[in-house]
Write a protein that holds these residues in place. Sequence first.
Motif, PDB file in Angstrom:
ATOM      1  N   MET A  41       0.829  -1.200   0.000  1.00 50.16           N
ATOM      2  CA  MET A  41       0.000   0.000   0.000  1.00 50.16           C
ATOM      3  C   MET A  41       0.861   1.246   0.000  1.00 50.16           C
ATOM      4  O   MET A  41       1.502   1.577   1.001  1.00 50.16           O
ATOM      5  CB  MET A  41      -0.923   0.001   1.238  1.00 50.16           C
ATOM      6  N   GLY A  42       0.897   1.922  -1.147  1.00 50.51           N
ATOM      7  CA  GLY A  42       1.605   3.186  -1.238  1.00 50.51           C
ATOM      8  C   GLY A  42       0.663   4.325  -0.911  1.00 50.51           C
ATOM      9  O   GLY A  42      -0.242   4.193  -0.095  1.00 50.51           O
ATOM     10  N   SER A  43       0.858   5.464  -1.578  1.00 53.51           N
ATOM     11  CA  SER A  43       0.016   6.622  -1.312  1.00 53.51           C
ATOM     12  C   SER A  43       0.277   7.692  -2.351  1.00 53.51           C
ATOM     13  O   SER A  43       1.349   7.743  -2.959  1.00 53.51           O
ATOM     14  CB  SER A  43       0.318   7.194   0.079  1.00 53.51           C
ATOM     15  N   VAL A  44      -0.707   8.573  -2.539  1.00 56.56           N
ATOM     16  CA  VAL A  44      -0.477   9.775  -3.328  1.00 56.56           C
ATOM     17  C   VAL A  44       0.700  10.542  -2.757  1.00 56.56           C
ATOM     18  O   VAL A  44       1.470  11.177  -3.490  1.00 56.56           O
ATOM     19  CB  VAL A  44      -1.749  10.648  -3.351  1.00 56.56           C
ATOM     20  N   PHE A  45       0.894  10.477  -1.431  1.00 57.97           N
ATOM     21  CA  PHE A  45       1.993  11.181  -0.781  1.00 57.97           C
ATOM     22  C   PHE A  45       3.293  10.388  -0.804  1.00 57.97           C
ATOM     23  O   PHE A  45       4.293  10.817  -0.243  1.00 57.97           O
ATOM     24  CB  PHE A  45       1.611  11.548   0.656  1.00 57.97           C
ATOM     25  N   GLY A  46       3.270   9.217  -1.441  1.00 56.20           N
ATOM     26  CA  GLY A  46       4.513   8.509  -1.725  1.00 56.20           C
ATOM     27  C   GLY A  46       5.074   8.920  -3.073  1.00 56.20           C
ATOM     28  O   GLY A  46       6.240   8.662  -3.380  1.00 56.20           O
ATOM     29  N   ASP A  47       4.232   9.562  -3.894  1.00 56.97           N
ATOM     30  CA  ASP A  47       4.666  10.104  -5.181  1.00 56.97           C
ATOM     31  C   ASP A  47       4.972  11.589  -5.086  1.00 56.97           C
ATOM     32  O   ASP A  47       5.690  12.138  -5.913  1.00 56.97           O
ATOM     33  CB  ASP A  47       3.573   9.904  -6.239  1.00 56.97           C
ATOM     34  N   ARG A  48       4.415  12.229  -4.068  1.00 52.53           N
ATOM     35  CA  ARG A  48       4.546  13.672  -3.936  1.00 52.53           C
ATOM     36  C   ARG A  48       4.491  14.048  -2.469  1.00 52.53           C
ATOM     37  O   ARG A  48       3.581  13.665  -1.756  1.00 52.53           O
ATOM     38  CB  ARG A  48       3.383  14.345  -4.685  1.00 52.53           C
ATOM     39  N   GLN A  63       1.708  16.316   6.766  1.00 46.99           N
ATOM     40  CA  GLN A  63       1.874  14.864   6.851  1.00 46.99           C
ATOM     41  C   GLN A  63       3.257  14.443   6.331  1.00 46.99           C
ATOM     42  O   GLN A  63       3.403  13.412   5.685  1.00 46.99           O
ATOM     43  CB  GLN A  63       0.775  14.151   6.068  1.00 46.99           C
ATOM     44  N   SER A  64       4.247  15.239   6.632  1.00 39.44           N
ATOM     45  CA  SER A  64       5.585  15.024   6.075  1.00 39.44           C
ATOM     46  C   SER A  64       6.190  13.688   6.498  1.00 39.44           C
ATOM     47  O   SER A  64       6.879  13.031   5.700  1.00 39.44           O
ATOM     48  CB  SER A  64       6.513  16.163   6.497  1.00 39.44           C
ATOM     49  N   ILE A  65       5.949  13.263   7.721  1.00 42.67           N
ATOM     50  CA  ILE A  65       6.543  12.006   8.190  1.00 42.67           C
ATOM     51  C   ILE A  65       5.851  10.817   7.527  1.00 42.67           C
ATOM     52  O   ILE A  65       6.499   9.862   7.087  1.00 42.67           O
ATOM     53  CB  ILE A  65       6.450  11.881   9.730  1.00 42.67           C
ATOM     54  N   TYR A  66       4.540  10.885   7.431  1.00 40.61           N
ATOM     55  CA  TYR A  66       3.787   9.847   6.720  1.00 40.61           C
ATOM     56  C   TYR A  66       4.246   9.765   5.270  1.00 40.61           C
ATOM     57  O   TYR A  66       4.504   8.668   4.743  1.00 40.61           O
ATOM     58  CB  TYR A  66       2.293  10.169   6.795  1.00 40.61           C
ATOM     59  N   ALA A  67       4.365  10.926   4.602  1.00 38.78           N
ATOM     60  CA  ALA A  67       4.793  10.943   3.207  1.00 38.78           C
ATOM     61  C   ALA A  67       6.174  10.325   3.049  1.00 38.78           C
ATOM     62  O   ALA A  67       6.417   9.553   2.111  1.00 38.78           O
ATOM     63  CB  ALA A  67       4.800  12.386   2.687  1.00 38.78           C
ATOM     64  N   THR A  68       7.071  10.623   3.967  1.00 41.11           N
ATOM     65  CA  THR A  68       8.426  10.072   3.891  1.00 41.11           C
ATOM     66  C   THR A  68       8.409   8.554   3.978  1.00 41.11           C
ATOM     67  O   THR A  68       9.129   7.866   3.246  1.00 41.11           O
ATOM     68  CB  THR A  68       9.295  10.653   5.019  1.00 41.11           C
ATOM     69  N   SER A  69       7.564   8.025   4.853  1.00 41.24           N
ATOM     70  CA  SER A  69       7.476   6.559   4.979  1.00 41.24           C
ATOM     71  C   SER A  69       6.928   5.941   3.697  1.00 41.24           C
ATOM     72  O   SER A  69       7.349   4.849   3.292  1.00 41.24           O
ATOM     73  CB  SER A  69       6.590   6.177   6.174  1.00 41.24           C
ATOM     74  N   LYS A  70       6.010   6.640   3.036  1.00 43.95           N
ATOM     75  CA  LYS A  70       5.454   6.108   1.795  1.00 43.95           C
ATOM     76  C   LYS A  70       6.452   6.214   0.636  1.00 43.95           C
ATOM     77  O   LYS A  70       6.495   5.335  -0.226  1.00 43.95           O
ATOM     78  CB  LYS A  70       4.141   6.821   1.454  1.00 43.95           C
ATOM     79  N   PHE A  71       7.259   7.271   0.615  1.00 40.81           N
ATOM     80  CA  PHE A  71       8.346   7.330  -0.356  1.00 40.81           C
ATOM     81  C   PHE A  71       9.258   6.112  -0.184  1.00 40.81           C
ATOM     82  O   PHE A  71       9.709   5.504  -1.159  1.00 40.81           O
ATOM     83  CB  PHE A  71       9.167   8.608  -0.170  1.00 40.81           C
ATOM     84  N   ALA A  72       9.539   5.767   1.069  1.00 41.43           N
ATOM     85  CA  ALA A  72      10.404   4.610   1.343  1.00 41.43           C
ATOM     86  C   ALA A  72       9.758   3.322   0.840  1.00 41.43           C
ATOM     87  O   ALA A  72      10.435   2.455   0.263  1.00 41.43           O
ATOM     88  CB  ALA A  72      10.691   4.518   2.845  1.00 41.43           C
ATOM     89  N   ILE A  73       8.452   3.189   1.033  1.00 41.61           N
ATOM     90  CA  ILE A  73       7.743   2.001   0.559  1.00 41.61           C
ATOM     91  C   ILE A  73       7.791   1.922  -0.961  1.00 41.61           C
ATOM     92  O   ILE A  73       8.011   0.846  -1.533  1.00 41.61           O
ATOM     93  CB  ILE A  73       6.281   2.013   1.048  1.00 41.61           C
ATOM     94  N   HIS A  74       7.608   3.043  -1.628  1.00 42.37           N
ATOM     95  CA  HIS A  74       7.672   3.049  -3.087  1.00 42.37           C
ATOM     96  C   HIS A  74       9.052   2.608  -3.559  1.00 42.37           C
ATOM     97  O   HIS A  74       9.178   1.798  -4.487  1.00 42.37           O
ATOM     98  CB  HIS A  74       7.355   4.448  -3.621  1.00 42.37           C
ATOM     99  N   GLY A  75      10.098   3.129  -2.933  1.00 41.36           N
ATOM    100  CA  GLY A  75      11.454   2.746  -3.323  1.00 41.36           C
ATOM    101  C   GLY A  75      11.744   1.287  -3.048  1.00 41.36           C
ATOM    102  O   GLY A  75      12.352   0.591  -3.872  1.00 41.36           O
ATOM    103  N   TRP A  76      11.311   0.800  -1.912  1.00 37.74           N
ATOM    104  CA  TRP A  76      11.489  -0.611  -1.558  1.00 37.74           C
ATOM    105  C   TRP A  76      10.776  -1.511  -2.563  1.00 37.74           C
ATOM    106  O   TRP A  76      11.342  -2.499  -3.048  1.00 37.74           O
ATOM    107  CB  TRP A  76      10.952  -0.871  -0.151  1.00 37.74           C
ATOM    108  N   THR A  77       9.534  -1.175  -2.881  1.00 32.13           N
ATOM    109  CA  THR A  77       8.734  -2.005  -3.783  1.00 32.13           C
ATOM    110  C   THR A  77       9.346  -2.056  -5.179  1.00 32.13           C
ATOM    111  O   THR A  77       9.459  -3.134  -5.780  1.00 32.13           O
ATOM    112  CB  THR A  77       7.290  -1.466  -3.854  1.00 32.13           C
TER     113      THR A  77
END
Length: 346
Positions: free
Chosen positions: A154-161, A166-180
Amino acid sequence: MNQEELGAKQTAKLKQLKDQVIVITGASSGIGLVTARMAAAKGAKLVLAARNEAALKELTEELQQAGHEAVYVRADVGMEDDVNMIAQTALKSFGCFDTWVNNAGVAIYGNAMDVSYQDMKRLFATNYWGVVYGSRTAVNHYRDRGVPGALINMGSVFGDRGTPIQSIYATSKFAIHGWTESLRMELEKEKASVSITLIHPGMIDTPYNEHARSYLEYQPVHKGMIYPPEAVAEAILYAASHPKRDIYVGSQAKMFQLLGANFPRLTDKLWEGISLRTQYDEKRKSNSPEESNLYHAGYGMHERGTNLGWKRKRSIFVKAAKHPVLTRIIVTGISVWAVLKMKRNS
């Protein structure tokens, strides 16, 4: 069918949902709860995981009374041993699992310079490390069995931008996108029969805002265009039986990705101007830190949240992802029609 989807189909021929055992983390509310109910209705056997044991028990009994097969395990995905316990429960109950859905997540509303390091680390334990533990557990199981399986993160719109507040949440989703993306390439290189899908939800109407740890004066909410959790569940279940690289849920998710990639500075200024008023309700005081689910289970068995705005009934982007050929035909037809019309008018 494009080359990406053709290659995915060749390496991972997935079972139909009615023949699958599906693991769902974060199953006690929101997207996880809706996905569990929809998957059961399609005949899948379920392994449900979350920290709220009472909600899991209630959901499992609900599904079993309706004639579906489901088991649950209380687990904190931020702990590797708990994730291993989820897998062991699946093996003990059903002998295997075919799809693993890394859905569990927590959120923090607060400026990057205000959020404590302790809260940051706790969020990353769930949002990032929970996905890493679940991903490796699923991939190792599929390798050991020697049969295709699906991993859905589960990524997020805030994993792309990125986003303020919600900067900390977005950062975790960026990490998930990179990992995936990285894991997908490594497994593709070794020709592993694993389908890996990243879901990119936009603003979804779940109790996400009520569960969040808030540093704000006012209650976090989603405002504007909001999509139902059923749209995300539809994307998840399609990916469970049809190899897909990415599925965007909501036009806003794709729009943010495209704008951010092509016009980053403009997107910064636009979002700086509108993000604050779209993320909280000035008519309600924010919940206390103790009411959040950052360190303990939040309330369960609620599919929707207390969000404000235009609540959509479905996502056209998800429908398009499920019918790519038809979508291309329609888009091509519209394009040809537009060109011919321009010529006639010229």
